[in-house]
Scaffold this active site. Structure first.
Site, PDB file in Angstrom:
ATOM      1  N   GLY A 361       0.817  -1.207   0.000  1.00 57.33           N
ATOM      2  CA  GLY A 361       0.000   0.000   0.000  1.00 57.33           C
ATOM      3  C   GLY A 361       0.847   1.251   0.000  1.00 57.33           C
ATOM      4  O   GLY A 361       2.002   1.248   0.437  1.00 57.33           O
ATOM      5  N   ARG A 362       0.271   2.324  -0.522  1.00 57.37           N
ATOM      6  CA  ARG A 362       0.952   3.621  -0.551  1.00 57.37           C
ATOM      7  C   ARG A 362      -0.017   4.703  -0.103  1.00 57.37           C
ATOM      8  O   ARG A 362      -1.227   4.603  -0.329  1.00 57.37           O
ATOM      9  CB  ARG A 362       1.445   3.970  -1.959  1.00 57.37           C
ATOM     10  CG  ARG A 362       2.470   3.021  -2.549  1.00 57.37           C
ATOM     11  CD  ARG A 362       2.848   3.482  -3.950  1.00 57.37           C
ATOM     12  NE  ARG A 362       3.706   2.542  -4.651  1.00 57.37           N
ATOM     13  CZ  ARG A 362       5.032   2.556  -4.608  1.00 57.37           C
ATOM     14  NH1 ARG A 362       5.651   3.459  -3.871  1.00 57.37           N
ATOM     15  NH2 ARG A 362       5.734   1.673  -5.278  1.00 57.37           N
ATOM     16  N   GLY A 363       0.522   5.747   0.500  1.00 62.15           N
ATOM     17  CA  GLY A 363      -0.274   6.897   0.895  1.00 62.15           C
ATOM     18  C   GLY A 363       0.582   8.139   0.879  1.00 62.15           C
ATOM     19  O   GLY A 363       1.784   8.089   0.601  1.00 62.15           O
ATOM     20  N   ALA A 364      -0.066   9.273   1.167  1.00 62.10           N
ATOM     21  CA  ALA A 364       0.677  10.530   1.144  1.00 62.10           C
ATOM     22  C   ALA A 364       1.731  10.589   2.234  1.00 62.10           C
ATOM     23  O   ALA A 364       2.709  11.313   2.128  1.00 62.10           O
ATOM     24  CB  ALA A 364      -0.297  11.704   1.304  1.00 62.10           C
ATOM     25  N   PHE A 365       1.541   9.823   3.308  1.00 59.74           N
ATOM     26  CA  PHE A 365       2.464   9.892   4.440  1.00 59.74           C
ATOM     27  C   PHE A 365       3.388   8.687   4.537  1.00 59.74           C
ATOM     28  O   PHE A 365       4.116   8.547   5.503  1.00 59.74           O
ATOM     29  CB  PHE A 365       1.679  10.048   5.740  1.00 59.74           C
ATOM     30  CG  PHE A 365       0.866  11.291   5.774  1.00 59.74           C
ATOM     31  CD1 PHE A 365       1.463  12.536   5.840  1.00 59.74           C
ATOM     32  CD2 PHE A 365      -0.508  11.224   5.696  1.00 59.74           C
ATOM     33  CE1 PHE A 365       0.708  13.688   5.852  1.00 59.74           C
ATOM     34  CE2 PHE A 365      -1.270  12.373   5.712  1.00 59.74           C
ATOM     35  CZ  PHE A 365      -0.665  13.606   5.781  1.00 59.74           C
ATOM     36  N   GLY A 366       3.374   7.795   3.551  1.00 53.29           N
ATOM     37  CA  GLY A 366       4.304   6.684   3.628  1.00 53.29           C
ATOM     38  C   GLY A 366       3.904   5.500   2.780  1.00 53.29           C
ATOM     39  O   GLY A 366       2.826   5.462   2.182  1.00 53.29           O
ATOM     40  N   VAL A 368       3.650   1.170   2.737  1.00 56.03           N
ATOM     41  CA  VAL A 368       3.474   0.022   3.632  1.00 56.03           C
ATOM     42  C   VAL A 368       4.039  -1.225   2.959  1.00 56.03           C
ATOM     43  O   VAL A 368       3.726  -1.512   1.796  1.00 56.03           O
ATOM     44  CB  VAL A 368       1.986  -0.192   3.974  1.00 56.03           C
ATOM     45  CG1 VAL A 368       1.827  -1.375   4.928  1.00 56.03           C
ATOM     46  CG2 VAL A 368       1.404   1.070   4.602  1.00 56.03           C
ATOM     47  N   LYS A 383       5.061   0.334   8.067  1.00 54.51           N
ATOM     48  CA  LYS A 383       4.767   1.609   7.428  1.00 54.51           C
ATOM     49  C   LYS A 383       6.012   2.486   7.495  1.00 54.51           C
ATOM     50  O   LYS A 383       6.508   2.791   8.576  1.00 54.51           O
ATOM     51  CB  LYS A 383       3.593   2.298   8.124  1.00 54.51           C
ATOM     52  CG  LYS A 383       3.236   3.644   7.508  1.00 54.51           C
ATOM     53  CD  LYS A 383       2.023   4.255   8.203  1.00 54.51           C
ATOM     54  CE  LYS A 383       1.682   5.609   7.632  1.00 54.51           C
ATOM     55  NZ  LYS A 383       0.536   6.233   8.305  1.00 54.51           N
ATOM     56  N   ASP A 483      -9.832  11.077   9.074  1.00 54.87           N
ATOM     57  CA  ASP A 483      -9.552  10.512   7.750  1.00 54.87           C
ATOM     58  C   ASP A 483     -10.178   9.124   7.611  1.00 54.87           C
ATOM     59  O   ASP A 483      -9.516   8.169   7.198  1.00 54.87           O
ATOM     60  CB  ASP A 483      -8.040  10.451   7.517  1.00 54.87           C
ATOM     61  CG  ASP A 483      -7.685  10.359   6.026  1.00 54.87           C
ATOM     62  OD1 ASP A 483      -8.544  10.730   5.197  1.00 54.87           O
ATOM     63  OD2 ASP A 483      -6.579   9.914   5.705  1.00 54.87           O
TER      64      ASP A 483
END
Length: 678
Positions: A361-366, A368, A383, A483
């Protein structure tokens, strides 16, 4: 030539030696533990598996009207000392608790509950005759001492009857049992039963008492002559577990007290000698070397004093010199002791050097990663936060908040690492990934075969409502997640929901006004008043929950492009339109092929609309939502026409100022950032 010791390490080592010499007697003594919970809360307890808290009572298994298999545990958060290796003492202990075993269908009984002591604070076993104590595939994995209150005769475990208690040590085949009905106690009566369990270390004897009243009986139901010193580790956790298999049996714990005894504090030095009141003082002639002894005594007193002064001065200089130390160094000293500190080396090895093939997984803050730890054979999710100031602040927020939270529907934080400029969190791995991937993966691939079954979807709705009730109303400080979205809802092996990603969460005192902040979150899930005023409250979380519920029921994203046109459709508007025409059931996900409970579907859809009301006033609390989903409260009243709102001023924030942390690589169109309030 040996390397000079780091000044900070030298200071710490010197202080340690000094404290060791001054406080050594305290290290040799052990404290007894005592607590009393007339009503149970999650402040001191952790819930595992299917257990839940409602009205100060812990339910250990699922409350369902149809037979099911279930297991759950509740554990006291703090480890309890049961032995002292320095004095070779083993504690005695006593516990008192009240429980009841209820059943809406008396013919569907089994399997029972247990009080246990375990060196592991993650004790959760299989359903059925395993009583939530033992994993059916790893019978010797969990170590425990338990008193079972068994409500089903299982020949596999040599049970004497379907109404008995027994002492179990690392095996469900009891060392000794007693039939409770012989003493007038029916475990399955539904009545509140009070139990007392006493272990006397000196007498090497364990007694169990049961009563329908709060008065302790004179005679015990079960007495076992046994030495538990070999099984009581230095520190252990106390708790309860229960299980069912094809049963509607409920296991409730209403209060609990516990205490240890037998640890003796070290007596002061002055009391080591017994001096009689009639003692006659004896005068001793002065030694010729008296002045030498006085001189030695003076140095003996002055030496440590000078050493302390030296340490104070040296410490002040060191602190001043190292005031500008990197963030992670100071952070380590302030961390809670709960989660484990991993080394960067072991996390790098477990993720194959943070290889791209391990990204889940990917997100704006890191990003995984899936991590395999070869030593233990376990799998975790790591993460890895981005190397920015914002990333560090979000990392600290997530760690400090989630480390103090305990709920079965939260992703379990296992550890952390701050090393080599890296910020890493280690979580329990969720094998079924995130809710959005399960809902939309097949849809994105053009497949319409299997789909997430309705029973799982309804369970997800209830689980999320339960954890948000906990965050909003049951924590010491209210937690506003900010969120909530399907990509932040993880699914465990049984598709139970686990809320994660607390990077945007904020702590607030109850009954305090919300603080205006930069609007943060994901478009499509943001409440209108949050976009307008930038104030996050529990009502903004409720709005996001409502959108997620509509996604779960309809199988559609919050904002989607119509398949036959380029027009963007808002999910809340679409469902509300069907509701206004009296056709809300048509919003159900077509991939379910009609295989759902119509009343439950309507309930979820109406709850979703009620929570996603543009007007924050009529939105229900998460506790009310949970009661509605459990059939304990009337449904939300949703107006036929969607309310329209108008604000007195323009939006104070530009779209560039609104943080959206949609996962990288998603197919989110640019029009996703449209704002519609009416």
């Amino acid at each position: 030539m040996p390397t000079a010791m780091n000044p900070r390490k030298l200071l710490a080592f010197s202080l340690f030696l000094l404290l060791l010499s001054l406080l050594r007697p305290q290290f040799a003594s052990s404290r007894n533990t005592s607590f009393d919970f007339p009503s149970l809360s999650l402040r001191n307890l952790s819930l595992l598996g299917d257990s839940y808290l409602r009205g100060g009572v812990i339910g250990l298994t699922r409350e369902l009207s149809v037979p099911a298999s279930s297991s759950g545990s509740v554990i006291y958060n703090e480890p309890i000392r049961f032995s002292d290796p320095d004095s070779n003492l083993t504690a005695s202990f006593s516990t008192k608790f009240s429980f009841s075993v209820n059943n809406i269908n008396p013919a569907s009984f089994g399997d029972g509950l247990a009080f246990f002591l375990s060196p592991d604070n993650q004790t959760l076993g299989s359903p059925g005759g395993y009583l939530g104590l033992v994993n059916s595939t790893q019978l010797t994995k969990n170590k425990f001492i338990a008193i079972e209150f068994d409500t089903k005769l299982d020949p596999h475990f040599d049970d004497p009857s379907d109404n008995h208690i027994g002492l179990d040590i690392e095996s469900l085949i009891s060392i000794k049992t007693a039939d409770s009905t012989s003493y007038g106690i029916d475990l399955k009566s539904g009545n509140l039963i009070t139990a007392w369990i006493d272990y006397e270390s000196g007498l090497k004897k364990l007694d169990v008492f049961l009563s329908y009243t709060s008065s302790k009986p004179e005679s015990s139901i079960l007495t076992v002559e046994i030495d538990l010193s070999e099984h009581l580790k230095e520190f252990m956790f106390a708790g309860f577990s229960a299980s069912t298999e094809g049963s509607t049996e409920l296991h409730l714990i209403e209060n609990w007290s516990f205490q240890t005894s037998g640890f003796l504090s070290l007596k002061p030095r002055d009391h080591l000698h017994n001096v009689s009141e009639n003692s006659v003082p004896i005068q001793v002639p002065e030694s010729p070397n008296k002045h030498h002894k006085k001189l030695g005594l003076g140095f003996g007193i002055a030496g440590p004093a000078f050493f302390c002064v030296f340490l104070v001065i040296f410490g002040w200089i060191s602190v001043k010199k190292w005031r500008g130390i990197r963030m992670e160094k100071s952070f380590k000293a302030e961390l809670v002791t709960g989660p484990r500190q991993f080394s960067y080396r072991e996390l790098k090895s477990a993720t194959r050097g943070f290889h791209s093939s391990r990204i889940v997984g990917r997100g704006a803050f890191g990003t995984v990663y899936k991590a395999h730890f070869e030593d233990s054979g376990s799998v975790s999710a790591v993460k890895r936060s981005k190397h920015t100031h914002e990333g560090k602040s979000e990392f600290l927020a997530e760690l400090t908040i989630i480390a103090g939270l305990r709920h079965k529907n939260l992703v379990q934080l296992q550890g952390w690492c701050v090393e080599k400029g890296e910020l890493l969190l280690v979580y329990e791995f969720m094998p079924n990934g995130s809710l959005d991937k399960v809902l939309y993966q097949e849809f994105d691939m053009g497949k319409f075969g299997t789909s997430l079954k309705w029973a799982y979807r309804y369970n997800i709705a209830v689980g999320l409502a339960s954890v948000l009730t906990y965050l909003h109303q049951e924590c010491e400080q209210q937690v506003i997640h900010r969120d909530i979205k399907t990509s932040n809802v993880m699914l465990d092996v049984n598709f139970n929901p686990r809320l994660g990603d607390f990077g945007l969460a904020r702590l607030m005192d109850h009954d305090k006004s919300p603080v205006s902040t930069l609007t943060a979150g994901t478009m499509g899930y943001l409440a209108p008043e949050y976009l307008q005023y930038g104030k996050a409250t529990e009502k903004t979380d409720v709005f996001s929950y409502g959108v997620v519920m509509l996604e779960v029921a309809c199988g559609k994203r919050p904002i989607e492009r119509e398949s036959k046109s380029e027009r963007m459709v808002n999910l809340v508007d679409w469902v509300w339109g069907l509701h206004s025409e009296g056709r809300i059931i048509e919003a159900a996900d077509v991939r379910l092929r009609g295989e759902f409970d119509e009343d439950e579907m309507k309930r979820i859809l109406m709850v979703g609309l009620g929570c996603a009301n543009p007007d924050s006033g009529p939105r229900p609390t998460m506790r009310r939502v949970l009661q509605i989903l459990n059939g304990e409260a009337e449904p939300v009243l949703v107006p036929r026409v969607k309310p329209s709102l108008s604000f007195s001023c323009e939006l104070p924030l530009s779209l560039e100022e609104i943080v959206s942390d949609e996962e990288e690589g998603s197919n989110t169109p640019e029009h996703f950032l449209q704002i519609k309030i009416g």
